[in-house]
Scaffold this active site. Structure first.
Site, PDB file in Angstrom:
ATOM      1  N   ALA A  22       1.190  -1.091  -0.424  1.00  0.00           N
ATOM      2  CA  ALA A  22       0.069   0.681  -0.124  1.00  0.00           C
ATOM      3  C   ALA A  22       0.644   1.300  -0.162  1.00  0.00           C
ATOM      4  CB  ALA A  22      -0.857  -0.156   1.246  1.00  0.00           C
ATOM      5  N   GLN A  99       0.599  -6.444  -3.905  1.00  0.00           N
ATOM      6  CA  GLN A  99      -0.877  -6.176  -2.894  1.00  0.00           C
ATOM      7  C   GLN A  99      -1.944  -5.900  -3.038  1.00  0.00           C
ATOM      8  OE1 GLN A  99       1.171  -7.873   1.449  1.00  0.00           O
ATOM      9  NE2 GLN A  99       2.819  -6.435   0.015  1.00  0.00           N
ATOM     10  N   VAL A 101      -4.914  -2.884  -4.546  1.00  0.00           N
ATOM     11  CA  VAL A 101      -6.019  -3.545  -5.362  1.00  0.00           C
ATOM     12  C   VAL A 101      -6.388  -2.608  -6.163  1.00  0.00           C
ATOM     13  CG1 VAL A 101      -6.515  -4.822  -3.629  1.00  0.00           C
ATOM     14  CG2 VAL A 101      -7.501  -3.145  -3.759  1.00  0.00           C
ATOM     15  N   ASP A 102      -5.519  -1.794  -6.118  1.00  0.00           N
ATOM     16  CA  ASP A 102      -6.548  -0.320  -7.553  1.00  0.00           C
ATOM     17  C   ASP A 102      -5.689  -0.297  -9.136  1.00  0.00           C
ATOM     18  OD1 ASP A 102      -3.084   0.240  -7.572  1.00  0.00           O
ATOM     19  OD2 ASP A 102      -3.236   1.203  -5.527  1.00  0.00           O
ATOM     20  N   HIS A 117      -3.308 -10.113  -4.384  1.00  0.00           N
ATOM     21  CA  HIS A 117      -4.886  -9.600  -2.825  1.00  0.00           C
ATOM     22  C   HIS A 117      -6.362  -9.017  -4.095  1.00  0.00           C
ATOM     23  CE1 HIS A 117      -2.366  -9.030   0.857  1.00  0.00           C
ATOM     24  NE2 HIS A 117      -2.200 -10.201   0.462  1.00  0.00           N
TER      25      HIS A 117
HETATM   26  P1  OAD Z   1       0.656  -1.610   5.195  1.00  0.00           P
HETATM   27  O1  OAD Z   1      -0.362  -0.474   5.941  1.00  0.00           O
HETATM   28  O2  OAD Z   1       0.686  -2.781   6.499  1.00  0.00           O
HETATM   29  O3  OAD Z   1       1.949  -1.423   5.272  1.00  0.00           O
HETATM   30  C1  OAD Z   1       2.352  -0.434   4.330  1.00  0.00           C
HETATM   31  C2  OAD Z   1       4.444   0.019   4.614  1.00  0.00           C
HETATM   32  O4  OAD Z   1       4.353   1.006   3.567  1.00  0.00           O
HETATM   33  C3  OAD Z   1       4.089   1.066   5.561  1.00  0.00           C
HETATM   34  O5  OAD Z   1       5.662   0.304   6.320  1.00  0.00           O
HETATM   35  C4  OAD Z   1       4.612   2.783   6.002  1.00  0.00           C
HETATM   36  O6  OAD Z   1       5.991   2.507   6.493  1.00  0.00           O
HETATM   37  C5  OAD Z   1       4.759   1.990   4.144  1.00  0.00           C
HETATM   38  N1  OAD Z   1       4.599   3.614   3.401  1.00  0.00           N
HETATM   39  C6  OAD Z   1       4.007   4.401   3.940  1.00  0.00           C
HETATM   40  N2  OAD Z   1       4.045   5.758   2.870  1.00  0.00           N
HETATM   41  C7  OAD Z   1       4.855   5.539   1.944  1.00  0.00           C
HETATM   42  C8  OAD Z   1       5.684   5.474   1.089  1.00  0.00           C
HETATM   43  N3  OAD Z   1       4.934   6.698   0.154  1.00  0.00           N
HETATM   44  N4  OAD Z   1       6.644   5.320   0.354  1.00  0.00           N
HETATM   45  C9  OAD Z   1       7.734   4.346   1.124  1.00  0.00           C
HETATM   46  N5  OAD Z   1       6.666   3.596   1.959  1.00  0.00           N
HETATM   47  C10 OAD Z   1       5.425   3.691   2.441  1.00  0.00           C
HETATM   48  O7  OAD Z   1      -0.099  -2.053   4.197  1.00  0.00           O
HETATM   49  P2  OAD Z   1       0.655  -3.227   3.387  1.00  0.00           P
HETATM   50  O8  OAD Z   1       1.697  -3.846   3.699  1.00  0.00           O
HETATM   51  O9  OAD Z   1       0.128  -3.536   1.583  1.00  0.00           O
HETATM   52  O10 OAD Z   1      -5.015  -6.623   2.337  1.00  0.00           O
HETATM   53  O11 OAD Z   1      -0.354  -4.350   3.637  1.00  0.00           O
HETATM   54  C11 OAD Z   1      -1.033  -5.711   3.425  1.00  0.00           C
HETATM   55  C12 OAD Z   1      -1.777  -5.700   3.588  1.00  0.00           C
HETATM   56  O12 OAD Z   1      -3.148  -5.702   4.744  1.00  0.00           O
HETATM   57  C13 OAD Z   1      -3.012  -5.181   1.958  1.00  0.00           C
HETATM   58  O13 OAD Z   1      -3.046  -5.785   0.598  1.00  0.00           O
HETATM   59  C14 OAD Z   1      -4.676  -5.655   2.532  1.00  0.00           C
HETATM   60  C15 OAD Z   1      -3.947  -5.059   4.128  1.00  0.00           C
HETATM   61  O14 OAD Z   1      -5.028  -5.583   4.430  1.00  0.00           O
HETATM   62  C16 OAD Z   1      -6.188  -6.989   2.059  1.00  0.00           C
HETATM   63  O15 OAD Z   1      -7.239  -5.859   1.746  1.00  0.00           O
HETATM   64  C17 OAD Z   1      -5.912  -8.195   1.293  1.00  0.00           C
END
Ligand code: OAD
Length: 241
Positions: A22, A99, A101-102, A117
């Site tokens: 994300a 991961q 979904v956009d 996802h």
């Molecule tokens: P998280 O919200 O868990 O992690 C996002 C990460 O991106 C964090 O470590 C932030 O520090 C980092 N971050 C935020 N903005 C940033 C930027 N501009 N540049 C670099 N890093 C940045 O999101 P995911 O790891 O994607 O699942 O979460 C995994 C899954 O949990 C998602 O796909 C979703 C959610 O439940 C489903 O919907 C099935």
């Protein structure tokens, strides 16, 4: 220094896979999940994004996804997404396993994308599985064929990942010389197991690199957009020479 190292590693690599989360899309205005302003800081995912919520609390489930789909229409992919598309076009990337979904990677032109996802821009019936137009879901309609509940093709908590996307990601990551993990907390199973499946070099790009328990060969702190632009500058300089 770190961006130039990554650029060098990319040029040495015969197969580079990018794994995004994300944080790749926050610069487009889409909230992530676990940061201070993330979705799951205010809403318990079990109430809106689980199999139980779809079955037992459908209106809230539908409202949550309608809101997320609607808010996508005000957002666009950013320069970092465009850089990833140009890397694929230049033969520097084998696959983006995402991961997210956009569908932003596909919007900017990446073709080799595995949606681990699923996505929230296509809809199916939960009962008969038939695809239906997005507008039907947004209009609170039921399935035209069987009157079942409509839902986005997103993976809910309690569901397994799409087999093809998973197998493809696993295969490419196992064979990769370089895996670049961008903007994910790596908190969610089973995707968080993927980096360790690689025998290649592992790079982590994130706003916050502290406290990560996974083993990476290189940590680059910064926003995805800024870091990718910096790496791309090195690549352009090196490739032009
Ligand atoms: P998280 O919200 O868990 O992690 C996002 C990460 O991106 C964090 O470590 C932030 O520090 C980092 N971050 C935020 N903005 C940033 C930027 N501009 N540049 C670099 N890093 C940045 O999101 P995911 O790891 O994607 O699942 O979460 C995994 C899954 O949990 C998602 O796909 C979703 C959610 O439940 C489903 O919907 C099935």
């Amino acid at each position: 220094m770190t961006a130039s190292t990554l650029a060098q590693w990319m040029l040495q690599s015969n197969s580079t896979v990018i794994l995004t989360g994300a944080g790749m899309s926050t610069e487009s205005g889409i909230p992530d999940f676990r940061s201070r302003t993330g979705w799951w800081k205010n809403i318990d995912p079990r109430t809106v994004a689980s199999v139980e919520s779809l079955q037992q609390n459908y209106e809230l489930f539908r409202e949550f996804y309608q809101m997320r789909i609607q808010s996508l229409t005000d957002c666009q992919p950013h320069h970092g997404h465009e850089i990833l598309a140009s890397w694929e076009a230049r033969g520097l990337l084998t696959l983006i396993a995402t991961q997210n979904v956009d569908r932003f990677h596909q919007q900017t032109g990446n073709e080799a994308v595995a949606e681990l996802h699923g996505n929230i821009v296509t809809i199916r019936c939960q009962s008969c599985g038939k695809p239906l137009p997005l507008g039907h879901f947004m209009d609170n309609a039921v399935c035209t064929y069987c009157k079942g509940k409509l839902r986005p093709n997103v993976v809910l908590f309690g569901e397994t990942l799409p087999q093809e996307a998973w197998n493809r990601s696993l295969r490419e990551i196992q064979g990769a010389d370089l895996v670049i993990v961008i903007g994910t907390s790596l908190e969610v199973y089973p995707v968080n197991q993927l980096p360790a499946m690689s025998k290649g070099r592992l790079v982590y790009i994130n706003l916050d690199v502290a406290g990560n328990s996974h083993h990476f060969d290189l940590l680059i702190q910064g926003t995805a957009g800024e870091v990718l632009a910096e790496v791309d500058n090195y690549l352009q300089g090196t490739m032009a020479e």
